[in-house]
Design a protein around this motif. Sequence first.
Motif, PDB file in Angstrom:
ATOM      1  N   SER A   2      11.001   1.101   1.464  1.00  0.00           N
ATOM      2  CA  SER A   2      10.040   0.301   1.988  1.00  0.00           C
ATOM      3  C   SER A   2       9.085   0.129   0.907  1.00  0.00           C
ATOM      4  O   SER A   2       8.637   1.348   0.463  1.00  0.00           O
ATOM      5  CB  SER A   2       9.797   0.373   3.211  1.00  0.00           C
ATOM      6  N   PRO A  55       4.912  -1.192  -0.038  1.00  0.00           N
ATOM      7  CA  PRO A  55       3.609  -1.567   0.553  1.00  0.00           C
ATOM      8  C   PRO A  55       3.347  -3.014  -0.292  1.00  0.00           C
ATOM      9  O   PRO A  55       3.422  -3.073  -1.464  1.00  0.00           O
ATOM     10  CB  PRO A  55       2.493  -0.796   0.434  1.00  0.00           C
ATOM     11  N   TYR A  99       4.528  -4.588   4.875  1.00  0.00           N
ATOM     12  CA  TYR A  99       5.513  -3.932   4.281  1.00  0.00           C
ATOM     13  C   TYR A  99       6.807  -4.740   3.816  1.00  0.00           C
ATOM     14  O   TYR A  99       7.277  -5.384   4.738  1.00  0.00           O
ATOM     15  CB  TYR A  99       5.632  -2.376   4.866  1.00  0.00           C
ATOM     16  N   HIS A 143      -0.636  -5.155  -4.730  1.00  0.00           N
ATOM     17  CA  HIS A 143      -0.902  -3.896  -4.281  1.00  0.00           C
ATOM     18  C   HIS A 143      -0.627  -3.040  -5.468  1.00  0.00           C
ATOM     19  O   HIS A 143       0.419  -2.994  -6.291  1.00  0.00           O
ATOM     20  CB  HIS A 143       0.097  -3.586  -3.070  1.00  0.00           C
ATOM     21  N   THR A 155       2.766  -0.778  -5.854  1.00  0.00           N
ATOM     22  CA  THR A 155       3.858  -1.656  -6.063  1.00  0.00           C
ATOM     23  C   THR A 155       3.910  -2.314  -7.439  1.00  0.00           C
ATOM     24  O   THR A 155       5.171  -2.381  -7.682  1.00  0.00           O
ATOM     25  CB  THR A 155       4.003  -2.467  -4.722  1.00  0.00           C
ATOM     26  N   SER A 168      10.049  -8.859   4.955  1.00  0.00           N
ATOM     27  CA  SER A 168       9.390  -7.917   5.373  1.00  0.00           C
ATOM     28  C   SER A 168      10.235  -6.735   6.277  1.00  0.00           C
ATOM     29  O   SER A 168      11.260  -7.034   6.761  1.00  0.00           O
ATOM     30  CB  SER A 168       8.641  -8.745   6.592  1.00  0.00           C
ATOM     31  N   THR A 190       2.581  -3.412   9.052  1.00  0.00           N
ATOM     32  CA  THR A 190       1.329  -3.572   8.158  1.00  0.00           C
ATOM     33  C   THR A 190       0.835  -2.021   8.109  1.00  0.00           C
ATOM     34  O   THR A 190      -0.174  -1.774   7.438  1.00  0.00           O
ATOM     35  CB  THR A 190       0.331  -4.275   8.979  1.00  0.00           C
ATOM     36  N   SER A 245       2.801   2.120   7.019  1.00  0.00           N
ATOM     37  CA  SER A 245       3.911   2.948   6.900  1.00  0.00           C
ATOM     38  C   SER A 245       4.543   3.603   8.038  1.00  0.00           C
ATOM     39  O   SER A 245       5.629   3.614   8.521  1.00  0.00           O
ATOM     40  CB  SER A 245       3.771   4.128   5.890  1.00  0.00           C
ATOM     41  N   VAL A 275       6.821   1.188   9.856  1.00  0.00           N
ATOM     42  CA  VAL A 275       8.320   0.898   9.001  1.00  0.00           C
ATOM     43  C   VAL A 275       9.012   2.268   9.455  1.00  0.00           C
ATOM     44  O   VAL A 275       9.964   1.847   9.588  1.00  0.00           O
ATOM     45  CB  VAL A 275       8.048   1.144   7.278  1.00  0.00           C
ATOM     46  N   ILE A 316      10.009   5.446   2.173  1.00  0.00           N
ATOM     47  CA  ILE A 316       8.753   4.374   2.383  1.00  0.00           C
ATOM     48  C   ILE A 316       7.890   4.793   1.254  1.00  0.00           C
ATOM     49  O   ILE A 316       7.308   6.054   1.390  1.00  0.00           O
ATOM     50  CB  ILE A 316       8.565   4.721   3.724  1.00  0.00           C
ATOM     51  N   ASP A 348       4.247   4.896   0.611  1.00  0.00           N
ATOM     52  CA  ASP A 348       3.206   4.694   1.311  1.00  0.00           C
ATOM     53  C   ASP A 348       1.878   4.163   0.575  1.00  0.00           C
ATOM     54  O   ASP A 348       1.464   4.761   0.076  1.00  0.00           O
ATOM     55  CB  ASP A 348       2.982   6.133   2.089  1.00  0.00           C
ATOM     56  N   CYS A 356      -1.914  -2.368   5.189  1.00  0.00           N
ATOM     57  CA  CYS A 356      -1.913  -3.620   4.394  1.00  0.00           C
ATOM     58  C   CYS A 356      -3.494  -4.471   4.522  1.00  0.00           C
ATOM     59  O   CYS A 356      -3.753  -4.146   5.611  1.00  0.00           O
ATOM     60  CB  CYS A 356      -0.895  -4.566   4.999  1.00  0.00           C
TER      61      CYS A 356
END
Length: 338
Positions: free
Chosen positions: A27, A29, A34, A122, A125, A140, A150, A152, A155, A166, A168, A172
């Motif tokens: 996952s 951000p 996410y 982000h 990312t 998503s 929105t 971690s 998720v 994930i 982190d 968001c």
Amino acid sequence: MFTGFETIVSEDLSLAKQYLDDGELISIPTETVYGLASNAFNQKAVEKIYDVKRRPKSNPLILHCSRINQLFDFADHIPDEAFYLASSFWPGPLTLLLKKSKKIPNSITGGSPNVAVRIPNHSLTLELLNTLEYPLVAPSANPYNQISPTSSQMVYDYFNGLIPFILDGGKCKSGIESTIINFTSNVPEVLRFGSLTVEMIEKEIGKKVLDKTYVKEVKAPGMSDKHYSPLKPLYITDNIEQFLSVNKGKRTGVLSFTKPTTDNHFTMVLTEKGDFAEAAKNLYECLYILDNSGVEQIVTTFLPNRGLGISINDRLRRASVNYISYNKTKYEHPFAVG
Ligand code: TXA
Ligand code: MG
């Protein structure tokens, strides 16, 4: 379902890259929500996204990259206006739908000749994308039709034990998905309202964008009417007080745009100061908290239908089971149900 391993939640970019290079899902951000990401060119990894999300394979995925020039690799024809918008708003919550190039596998477009592309805003990312030799696809990171995450934590709640990692990146910033603009028709069309307002897009290209966010024949499954849904029924009303008094026997959670005027045992406020951007940022998390709070149902109102209010109202409508009017309010919102 928990399969026995613990999902790692961390800011470690090299670990993130390692999982992706190995064909795993992670996952990531973004400024909107996410995503559940994999190497776009690894078909097995892409299939895992559909499996884990329980999403129909006909529903295409958005390609995420970090450099605007990659567009020439991914798309066959890029209208000037599309390129102009990309230069103005990327990295940012704008997704362009373009004719796909041969390079783009059908497995990510659901068989469609078009591809959706965006550069997310982000820093983590973007840094990750810069180190990869391939773009990512990232829907998503929620089970199909449920509330987009929105944080971690959301998720993790959805996918602990189902994905290994994930990345982190905190909460968001924008909180609702990117705005999708279709450039494969004669005129630009908005397919999904999102974090970038249509007003801003129209101002930038100096012309109207056709509203195709609600069409009877479902062009893309994400545009289907029921979406972004809590598990508890969500009602939209024009009079929360009246709704609560009619529903006295039921534990009702209230999703309030600003400071509530009513006393209710479980209320989440989107924005104390009536700020649309703050409301958008908090929307999914508040809905998620209410959904998991032990209430039997949730009630909310539409926001004023302008700017980001249009995108928020769109999500509320798609998440809701019914619109209940006590004041016979006429909404400008073209798709008000009921
Ligand atoms: O903000 C966002 O766009 C987030 C973050 C993670 O970047 N992603 C996201 O992806 O919202 P997803 O898959 O949840 O929603 C993408 C929407 C879906 O409604 C899908 O049907 C539509 O975009 N879409 C993607 N590719 C398309 C295509 N080739 N043609 C038509 N619709 C497409
Ligand atoms: Mg989604």
